[in-house]
Motif scaffolding. Sequence first.
Motif, short mmCIF file in Angstrom:
data_model
loop_
_atom_site.label_atom_id
_atom_site.label_comp_id
_atom_site.label_asym_id
_atom_site.label_seq_id
_atom_site.Cartn_x
_atom_site.Cartn_y
_atom_site.Cartn_z
N PRO A 210 0.83 -1.22 0.00
CA PRO A 210 0.00 0.00 0.00
C PRO A 210 0.86 1.25 0.00
O PRO A 210 2.04 1.24 0.36
N GLY A 211 0.25 2.36 -0.40
CA GLY A 211 0.94 3.65 -0.38
C GLY A 211 1.63 3.96 -1.69
O GLY A 211 1.66 3.16 -2.63
N LEU A 212 2.18 5.16 -1.77
CA LEU A 212 2.87 5.62 -2.97
C LEU A 212 4.30 5.09 -2.97
O LEU A 212 5.04 5.23 -1.99
N ALA A 213 4.70 4.46 -4.07
CA ALA A 213 6.03 3.87 -4.18
C ALA A 213 7.04 4.92 -4.59
O ALA A 213 6.81 5.70 -5.53
N THR A 214 8.15 4.97 -3.90
CA THR A 214 9.24 5.89 -4.23
C THR A 214 10.10 5.31 -5.34
O THR A 214 9.96 4.13 -5.72
N PHE A 215 11.02 6.13 -5.83
CA PHE A 215 11.89 5.65 -6.90
C PHE A 215 12.78 4.49 -6.46
O PHE A 215 12.93 3.51 -7.21
N PRO A 216 13.40 4.54 -5.26
CA PRO A 216 14.18 3.36 -4.83
C PRO A 216 13.32 2.10 -4.74
O PRO A 216 13.78 1.00 -5.09
N SER A 217 12.06 2.25 -4.31
CA SER A 217 11.18 1.09 -4.24
C SER A 217 10.85 0.57 -5.63
O SER A 217 10.79 -0.66 -5.86
N GLN A 218 10.63 1.50 -6.57
CA GLN A 218 10.35 1.08 -7.95
C GLN A 218 11.56 0.34 -8.54
O GLN A 218 11.40 -0.69 -9.23
N LEU A 219 12.76 0.85 -8.29
CA LEU A 219 13.97 0.19 -8.78
C LEU A 219 14.15 -1.17 -8.14
O LEU A 219 14.52 -2.16 -8.81
N PHE A 220 13.85 -1.24 -6.84
CA PHE A 220 13.94 -2.53 -6.15
C PHE A 220 12.95 -3.53 -6.73
O PHE A 220 13.28 -4.71 -6.93
N ASN A 221 11.72 -3.08 -7.01
CA ASN A 221 10.73 -3.98 -7.59
C ASN A 221 11.14 -4.45 -8.98
O ASN A 221 10.91 -5.61 -9.34
N LEU A 222 11.75 -3.57 -9.76
CA LEU A 222 12.19 -3.95 -11.11
C LEU A 222 13.28 -5.00 -11.06
O LEU A 222 13.29 -5.95 -11.86
N LEU A 223 14.22 -4.85 -10.14
CA LEU A 223 15.35 -5.77 -10.07
C LEU A 223 15.05 -7.06 -9.33
O LEU A 223 15.74 -8.07 -9.54
N SER A 224 14.05 -7.05 -8.47
CA SER A 224 13.73 -8.25 -7.67
C SER A 224 12.47 -8.96 -8.13
O SER A 224 12.20 -10.08 -7.68
N LEU A 376 15.73 -4.11 10.27
CA LEU A 376 16.69 -3.18 9.66
C LEU A 376 16.75 -3.36 8.15
O LEU A 376 16.84 -2.38 7.40
N VAL A 377 16.69 -4.58 7.68
CA VAL A 377 16.76 -4.85 6.25
C VAL A 377 15.49 -4.36 5.56
O VAL A 377 15.54 -3.79 4.46
N GLN A 378 14.34 -4.55 6.16
CA GLN A 378 13.08 -4.15 5.54
C GLN A 378 12.91 -2.64 5.46
O GLN A 378 12.19 -2.14 4.61
N GLN A 379 13.63 -1.90 6.30
CA GLN A 379 13.51 -0.45 6.29
C GLN A 379 14.34 0.21 5.20
O GLN A 379 14.07 1.35 4.82
N LYS A 380 15.37 -0.47 4.71
CA LYS A 380 16.26 0.10 3.71
C LYS A 380 16.16 -0.70 2.41
O LYS A 380 16.59 -1.86 2.36
N PRO A 381 15.61 -0.11 1.35
CA PRO A 381 15.41 -0.86 0.09
C PRO A 381 16.72 -1.36 -0.52
O PRO A 381 16.77 -2.46 -1.07
N LEU A 382 17.79 -0.55 -0.42
CA LEU A 382 19.05 -0.97 -1.01
C LEU A 382 19.60 -2.21 -0.31
O LEU A 382 20.05 -3.17 -0.96
N LEU A 383 19.56 -2.19 1.02
CA LEU A 383 20.03 -3.34 1.77
C LEU A 383 19.13 -4.55 1.51
O LEU A 383 19.62 -5.70 1.41
N GLN A 384 17.85 -4.33 1.38
CA GLN A 384 16.94 -5.42 1.08
C GLN A 384 17.21 -6.01 -0.30
O GLN A 384 17.12 -7.24 -0.50
#
Length: 706
Positions: A210-224, A376-384
């Motif tokens: 839910p909610g508005l996805a940020t650019f890091p989240s969009q990049l994470f979704n594309l790569l994962s 900690l991992v779930q809070q940071k998209p890059l680390l996730q």
Amino acid sequence: MATEGDFGWEPEAWGLPGRGLAPREARAGQSLASVLNELPSAATLRYRGPGVLPWGSPEEEEEGGGRSSQALPGAAQMETQDPRPSRELPWPMQARRVHRNNQARAQGAYSSGSRVGHWARLLARGKDKTKEGLRSLQPWAWTVKRIGGQFGAGTESYFSLLRFLLLLNVLASVLAACMVLLPTWLEGAPPGPPGPSASSPCGSYSPHSPGLATFPSQLFNLLSGQGYLEWSPLFYGFYPARRHLAVTYLCSVFASGLICLLLILQRSVSGLKQTLLAEVGALTSYSHRVFSAWTFGLCGALHVQLRQRRILYELQVELEEAGVRHRAAVRTLGQQARVWLVRALLNLLVLALLCAAFYGVYWATGEAGQLQEEALVQQKPLLQLVVSYLPSIFISAVNAVLPPLFKLIGSLEGYTRSHQIVLILFRTVFLRLASLLVLLFSLWSQITCRGDAQAEACQGCGYNYRELPCWETRVGQEMYKLLLFDLLTSLAIALLVQFPRKILCGLCPGALGRWAGALEFEVADEVLGLIYAQTVVWVGSFFCPLLPLLNTAKFLLLFYLKKLTLFSTCSPAARTFRASMASFFFPLVLLLGLVLSAVPVLYSIFLIQPSKLCGPFRGQESIWAQIPESIETLPQTAQNFLFFLGTQAFAVPLLLISSILMAYTVALANSHGRLISELKRQIETEARNKVFLARAVALGSESGVR
């Protein structure tokens, strides 16, 4: 003293064929032409066209060695009756026209009395035209030929295999589009993703955050493959539970696997013929390379140069392998024992490295699942993202480190270059494919609660619905990440390693520049990369139906990237290997990858319960259960026939017929082998007779001169 011009062409002086040598007095004054026409090379007279005089004949000598315009009637009559097509005869154009006209007259007379023969010839001609048309449709034919002439047959085999894999992926993509995508929308628009409030006895599943996805989240979704991609036609969970769609979905997987199997077998069989001929030395002798390998129909300096380089590489392989075999033949017993001891120790080292790599892959897969649950991992998209790619990173690191070690170990074992390539190939493919199987085993352990159906997380649903509510999509995401990471790795190596190294070679003269520019195309590693990527696609095509389409785009990009890298940064290999080895062993390893990829897919289809909240098989006891239910809806005659195919009444006769055909094929192959051996012995005997004949004629000529 007699001169050569005093000797005449008198074949009757030799006696009739098969009666041995003529008396010494008759042989004393024979010319060099008579001797030459008794040697095996005289058989090549037919390649000069019909009616050409023998070498060294008086008529030919009188014209200064030129060809006589006088045709021998007997030879011309025999030659013009050759049943082969005119374009296959290595004759001058005038001789071909005569041969074609004679064949046309004979065929016209024959066709008037036999319509069957006429249609048979039309069918054969149409078959030849079809083959030529298909050959002309091959993409990058000139590029592959140029690569083979400039860098050797080994490098050419890589690009040929890449083109073949591209064809397999295109066919699989077409099947997925026709049998999965079209039925999905023909029966109505598919429903949307389940909401957060949707639940069942097997938990809940909400692919969209839910909610508005940020650019890091969009990049994470594309790569994962998560987020908006998780509920898309890319993955298994998107497709609705419809009976016809479930059947076509499953049939597309089996049809794609069967087509790949048939095409790989056809390619392997054609390569096996070349390998067997190469092993017996029929096509690899020096005389064949020197006297028979040239193509006189070449036009243009570039084509000639490419052909010269190809012959040079083939001779280089022959000389190198002959040297290795000679050194092996002159070893003493102590030296041979030392070589075997070194090989045994090196194989133990290889086994230890493989075991360590497999344990590392298993550990990385388990740790990645545990780390993703950390706050900690779930809070940071890059680390996730890094944690989600941990198995792929570890597998890529292992595949990058161990193959060079295998290459170093192979150079210490004392084998020929072709044998070294085979060993490196099988060790590396075992590493790559076994690493993939270890990853899948770790995932399957998480899905099935380590095989314990009564465990708390799996009880009632047959799979771990708490951690993996849609386990098929999770497996597809892992294969998607492996494919994507492999592409990113290839791009990074080319752009950040190979091209800068070439630039450094141009900027730094001297030893440093020569070291930086000494880059060869590693055929074994590159081929294993292709086979590994294709195996990942075969495993993931059931869980990610559009993965073959993504792999098609990847292979297209990879072809042009490797071509640019090859011509820009690589030099021809200092040591090449036999082309026949590549034409057989590469498809054989590819076939091994197909067989291994079928194991986890079939295990999932028959033994693991499908997810209850996603996919076209939701609600079924197993994925395969949909097929018997669909058969029950067919007419009774069709049901009886299909069920008959699974009974012993059909299996036993089929097994007996297959055994009889196999025994007949083996017996026929043995008889052909004995015939070939007998013909070889006759050729050797004839060669010894010719040598003895030449020596006897030489001795007789010396006696006559005295």
